[in-house]
Enzyme design. Structure first.
Site, PDB file in Angstrom:
ATOM      1  N   ASP A  16       4.738   0.196   1.911  1.00 17.07           N
ATOM      2  CA  ASP A  16       5.848   0.768   2.672  1.00 17.07           C
ATOM      3  C   ASP A  16       5.372   1.933   3.549  1.00 17.07           C
ATOM      4  O   ASP A  16       4.457   2.663   3.175  1.00 17.07           O
ATOM      5  CB  ASP A  16       6.925   1.246   1.690  1.00 17.07           C
ATOM      6  CG  ASP A  16       8.276   1.412   2.363  1.00 17.07           C
ATOM      7  OD1 ASP A  16       8.396   1.083   3.564  1.00 17.07           O
ATOM      8  OD2 ASP A  16       9.211   1.880   1.693  1.00 17.07           O
ATOM      9  N   ARG A  20       7.005   4.250   9.842  1.00 18.94           N
ATOM     10  CA  ARG A  20       7.019   5.717   9.956  1.00 18.94           C
ATOM     11  C   ARG A  20       5.638   6.250  10.314  1.00 18.94           C
ATOM     12  O   ARG A  20       5.513   7.241  11.025  1.00 18.94           O
ATOM     13  CB  ARG A  20       7.536   6.336   8.645  1.00 18.94           C
ATOM     14  CG  ARG A  20       9.054   6.331   8.550  1.00 18.94           C
ATOM     15  CD  ARG A  20       9.532   6.538   7.147  1.00 18.94           C
ATOM     16  NE  ARG A  20       9.308   5.340   6.342  1.00 18.94           N
ATOM     17  CZ  ARG A  20       9.319   5.330   5.018  1.00 18.94           C
ATOM     18  NH1 ARG A  20       9.533   6.443   4.351  1.00 18.94           N
ATOM     19  NH2 ARG A  20       9.132   4.203   4.369  1.00 18.94           N
ATOM     20  N   TRP A  21       4.592   5.595   9.838  1.00 16.79           N
ATOM     21  CA  TRP A  21       3.213   5.989  10.210  1.00 16.79           C
ATOM     22  C   TRP A  21       3.071   5.905  11.726  1.00 16.79           C
ATOM     23  O   TRP A  21       2.517   6.811  12.364  1.00 16.79           O
ATOM     24  CB  TRP A  21       2.215   5.049   9.527  1.00 16.79           C
ATOM     25  CG  TRP A  21       0.776   5.344   9.806  1.00 16.79           C
ATOM     26  CD1 TRP A  21      -0.059   6.123   9.063  1.00 16.79           C
ATOM     27  CD2 TRP A  21      -0.001   4.857  10.913  1.00 16.79           C
ATOM     28  NE1 TRP A  21      -1.311   6.160   9.636  1.00 16.79           N
ATOM     29  CE2 TRP A  21      -1.305   5.398  10.766  1.00 16.79           C
ATOM     30  CE3 TRP A  21       0.265   4.024  12.006  1.00 16.79           C
ATOM     31  CZ2 TRP A  21      -2.341   5.125  11.666  1.00 16.79           C
ATOM     32  CZ3 TRP A  21      -0.755   3.766  12.909  1.00 16.79           C
ATOM     33  CH2 TRP A  21      -2.034   4.312  12.738  1.00 16.79           C
ATOM     34  N   ARG A  29       6.221   0.263  16.241  1.00 21.16           N
ATOM     35  CA  ARG A  29       6.139  -0.121  14.821  1.00 21.16           C
ATOM     36  C   ARG A  29       5.023  -1.135  14.578  1.00 21.16           C
ATOM     37  O   ARG A  29       4.367  -1.131  13.548  1.00 21.16           O
ATOM     38  CB  ARG A  29       7.478  -0.725  14.359  1.00 21.16           C
ATOM     39  CG  ARG A  29       8.622   0.271  14.364  1.00 21.16           C
ATOM     40  CD  ARG A  29       9.932  -0.414  13.946  1.00 21.16           C
ATOM     41  NE  ARG A  29       9.833  -1.015  12.628  1.00 21.16           N
ATOM     42  CZ  ARG A  29       9.951  -0.332  11.488  1.00 21.16           C
ATOM     43  NH1 ARG A  29      10.186   0.956  11.509  1.00 21.16           N
ATOM     44  NH2 ARG A  29       9.863  -0.959  10.339  1.00 21.16           N
ATOM     45  N   HIS A  33       2.056  -1.794  11.551  1.00 23.49           N
ATOM     46  CA  HIS A  33       1.803  -3.007  10.763  1.00 23.49           C
ATOM     47  C   HIS A  33       0.344  -3.440  10.891  1.00 23.49           C
ATOM     48  O   HIS A  33      -0.286  -3.865   9.926  1.00 23.49           O
ATOM     49  CB  HIS A  33       2.722  -4.141  11.218  1.00 23.49           C
ATOM     50  CG  HIS A  33       4.161  -3.874  10.903  1.00 23.49           C
ATOM     51  ND1 HIS A  33       4.569  -3.355   9.694  1.00 23.49           N
ATOM     52  CD2 HIS A  33       5.294  -4.045  11.629  1.00 23.49           C
ATOM     53  CE1 HIS A  33       5.898  -3.229   9.695  1.00 23.49           C
ATOM     54  NE2 HIS A  33       6.345  -3.630  10.870  1.00 23.49           N
ATOM     55  N   GLU A  63      14.667 -10.361   2.674  1.00 23.84           N
ATOM     56  CA  GLU A  63      15.567  -9.485   3.445  1.00 23.84           C
ATOM     57  C   GLU A  63      14.919  -9.016   4.757  1.00 23.84           C
ATOM     58  O   GLU A  63      15.618  -8.655   5.701  1.00 23.84           O
ATOM     59  CB  GLU A  63      15.962  -8.249   2.627  1.00 23.84           C
ATOM     60  CG  GLU A  63      16.845  -8.530   1.429  1.00 23.84           C
ATOM     61  CD  GLU A  63      16.111  -9.186   0.269  1.00 23.84           C
ATOM     62  OE1 GLU A  63      14.898  -8.943   0.122  1.00 23.84           O
ATOM     63  OE2 GLU A  63      16.744  -9.966  -0.464  1.00 23.84           O
ATOM     64  N   ASN A  64      13.600  -9.013   4.837  1.00 25.44           N
ATOM     65  CA  ASN A  64      12.920  -8.546   6.053  1.00 25.44           C
ATOM     66  C   ASN A  64      13.224  -9.429   7.277  1.00 25.44           C
ATOM     67  O   ASN A  64      13.015  -9.015   8.412  1.00 25.44           O
ATOM     68  CB  ASN A  64      11.399  -8.462   5.858  1.00 25.44           C
ATOM     69  CG  ASN A  64      10.958  -7.278   5.012  1.00 25.44           C
ATOM     70  OD1 ASN A  64       9.927  -7.320   4.348  1.00 25.44           O
ATOM     71  ND2 ASN A  64      11.743  -6.208   5.021  1.00 25.44           N
ATOM     72  N   ARG A  67      15.267  -7.956  10.167  1.00 29.57           N
ATOM     73  CA  ARG A  67      14.731  -7.036  11.184  1.00 29.57           C
ATOM     74  C   ARG A  67      14.793  -7.687  12.558  1.00 29.57           C
ATOM     75  O   ARG A  67      15.071  -8.885  12.677  1.00 29.57           O
ATOM     76  CB  ARG A  67      13.284  -6.673  10.822  1.00 29.57           C
ATOM     77  CG  ARG A  67      13.237  -5.849   9.553  1.00 29.57           C
ATOM     78  CD  ARG A  67      11.865  -5.288   9.308  1.00 29.57           C
ATOM     79  NE  ARG A  67      11.883  -4.480   8.092  1.00 29.57           N
ATOM     80  CZ  ARG A  67      10.936  -3.632   7.746  1.00 29.57           C
ATOM     81  NH1 ARG A  67       9.878  -3.462   8.525  1.00 29.57           N
ATOM     82  NH2 ARG A  67      11.014  -2.944   6.639  1.00 29.57           N
ATOM     83  N   ARG A 183       4.491   2.296  -5.054  1.00 27.30           N
ATOM     84  CA  ARG A 183       5.212   2.133  -3.790  1.00 27.30           C
ATOM     85  C   ARG A 183       4.856   3.322  -2.920  1.00 27.30           C
ATOM     86  O   ARG A 183       5.121   4.467  -3.283  1.00 27.30           O
ATOM     87  CB  ARG A 183       6.724   2.067  -3.980  1.00 27.30           C
ATOM     88  CG  ARG A 183       7.445   1.879  -2.646  1.00 27.30           C
ATOM     89  CD  ARG A 183       8.924   1.719  -2.771  1.00 27.30           C
ATOM     90  NE  ARG A 183       9.494   1.327  -1.475  1.00 27.30           N
ATOM     91  CZ  ARG A 183      10.566   0.581  -1.314  1.00 27.30           C
ATOM     92  NH1 ARG A 183      11.207   0.135  -2.353  1.00 27.30           N
ATOM     93  NH2 ARG A 183      11.006   0.277  -0.100  1.00 27.30           N
TER      94      ARG A 183
HETATM   95  C1  FPP Z   1       6.377  -1.889   5.348  1.00 26.23           C
HETATM   96  O1  FPP Z   1       6.497  -0.900   6.307  1.00 26.23           O
HETATM   97  C2  FPP Z   1       5.641  -3.071   5.709  1.00 26.23           C
HETATM   98  C3  FPP Z   1       6.168  -4.333   5.965  1.00 26.23           C
HETATM   99  C4  FPP Z   1       7.563  -4.719   5.907  1.00 26.23           C
HETATM  100  C5  FPP Z   1       5.378  -5.481   6.312  1.00 26.23           C
HETATM  101  C6  FPP Z   1       4.056  -5.815   6.504  1.00 26.23           C
HETATM  102  C7  FPP Z   1       2.831  -5.442   5.817  1.00 26.23           C
HETATM  103  C8  FPP Z   1       1.653  -5.461   6.460  1.00 26.23           C
HETATM  104  C9  FPP Z   1       1.550  -5.780   7.889  1.00 26.23           C
HETATM  105  C10 FPP Z   1       0.405  -5.165   5.752  1.00 26.23           C
HETATM  106  C11 FPP Z   1      -0.041  -6.344   4.945  1.00 26.23           C
HETATM  107  C12 FPP Z   1      -0.413  -7.579   5.647  1.00 26.23           C
HETATM  108  C13 FPP Z   1      -0.683  -8.780   5.053  1.00 26.23           C
HETATM  109  C14 FPP Z   1      -1.278  -9.868   5.872  1.00 26.23           C
HETATM  110  C15 FPP Z   1      -0.449  -9.086   3.622  1.00 26.23           C
HETATM  111  P1  FPP Z   1       7.922  -0.637   6.949  1.00 26.23           P
HETATM  112  O2  FPP Z   1       8.028  -1.441   8.186  1.00 26.23           O
HETATM  113  O3  FPP Z   1       8.974  -0.908   5.948  1.00 26.23           O
HETATM  114  O4  FPP Z   1       7.792   0.896   7.283  1.00 26.23           O
HETATM  115  P2  FPP Z   1       8.988   1.950   7.425  1.00 26.23           P
HETATM  116  O5  FPP Z   1       9.733   1.942   6.111  1.00 26.23           O
HETATM  117  O6  FPP Z   1       8.269   3.230   7.675  1.00 26.23           O
HETATM  118  O7  FPP Z   1       9.830   1.524   8.565  1.00 26.23           O
END
Ligand code: FPP
Length: 238
Positions: A16, A20-21, A29, A33, A63-64, A67, A183
């Site tokens: 997670d 924000r990074w 965003r 990723h 749920e993603n 987005r 997490r």
């Molecule tokens: C969370 O950050 C990350 C994700 C929903 C998705 C993706 C993960 C990766 C790209 C790294 C792993 C990749 C693979 C191939 C397994 P967020 O978008 O929820 O961040 P935020 O909460 O700061 O908005």
């Protein structure tokens, strides 16, 4: 290192904080990723070097899909390219990749890249990377229940004999219980990640955003795990 230093067998990470990074750096965003994925490559190698046998990562929840279309399609492309790109590295490091989650509504090219990665690494024995993609913990329990009902109806198992241990065989992958759940990014929620497997996991919630969660940060997580007194519902050891 101390002789009784404990290395967890199964570690789970909710990746997670990518968004924000990126925001902190005025980047889109998608840049977060991309960096998260780069970090996962080096981090997972290190996690297995430390002696962890199973690493489960929450890459994309059911749920993603809510987005924006732009973000979902960026992530799906990252997965397709990423999975093809890591085949060689996984084989060099003897890492077997498995996936947990439902197939629908993943596009064929994503599903094919997942199968290609899993198939090309299936004989590796140095560690198992379980990528949870289009995954939900409650859905996993529902899907396990459906498999059990089928087995009962076909007379393959006696429903009265079924116990907690057997349930693991019905999960998406037959993994051992999770020992440590991390997490990143300071959020203190489980968000439907591996609910059954996590029953007795120690929980750790560092503030660090996932792209910055590096080897040193993982070592801190191991130290935290070692300071915990795991009792599994029993009496404290004196
Ligand atoms: C969370 O950050 C990350 C994700 C929903 C998705 C993706 C993960 C990766 C790209 C790294 C792993 C990749 C693979 C191939 C397994 P967020 O978008 O929820 O961040 P935020 O909460 O700061 O908005």
């Amino acid at each position: 290192m101390e002789e009784d230093y404990k290395i967890p067998t199964h570690v789970g990470i909710i990746l997670d904080g990518n968004g924000r990074w990126a925001k902190k750096r005025n980047l889109p965003r998608s840049a977060g990723h991309k960096e998260g994925f780069e970090n996962l490559k080096s981090l997972s190698k290190y996690v297995f070097e430390r002696g962890v046998k199973y690493l489960s990562v929450f890459a994309f929840s059911t749920e993603n899909f809510k987005r924006s279309e732009e973000e979902v399609s960026f992530l799906m492309n990252l997965f397709v390219k990423g999975f093809k790109g890591i085949i060689k590295g996984c084989n060099e490091n003897n890492i077997k990749v498995v996936f947990s989650g439902r197939k629908e509504p993943l596009k064929d090219e994503v599903y094919e890249a997942m199968n290609e990665l899993a198939d090309s690494t299936k004989n590796n024995t140095g560690g198992v990377l379980n990528i949870c993609l289009n995954y939900g913990g409650q859905a996993e329990i529902v899907d396990a229940t459906k498999k059990i009902v089928k087995d009962v109806l076909e007379g393959k198992i006696d429903v009265d004999e079924l116990n907690e241990k057997d349930m693991y065989h019905y999960m998406y992958q037959d993994l051992p219980p999770m020992d440590l759940m991390i997490r990143t990014s300071g959020e203190v929620r489980i968000s439907n990640f591996m609910l059954y497997e996590m029953a007795y996991a120690e929980m750790y919630f560092p503030e660090t955003y996932f792209p910055d969660f590096n080897q040193e940060e993982f070592d801190i997580a191991l130290d935290v795990f070692n300071k915990r007194d795991r009792r599994f519902g029993g009496i404290k050891n004196k």
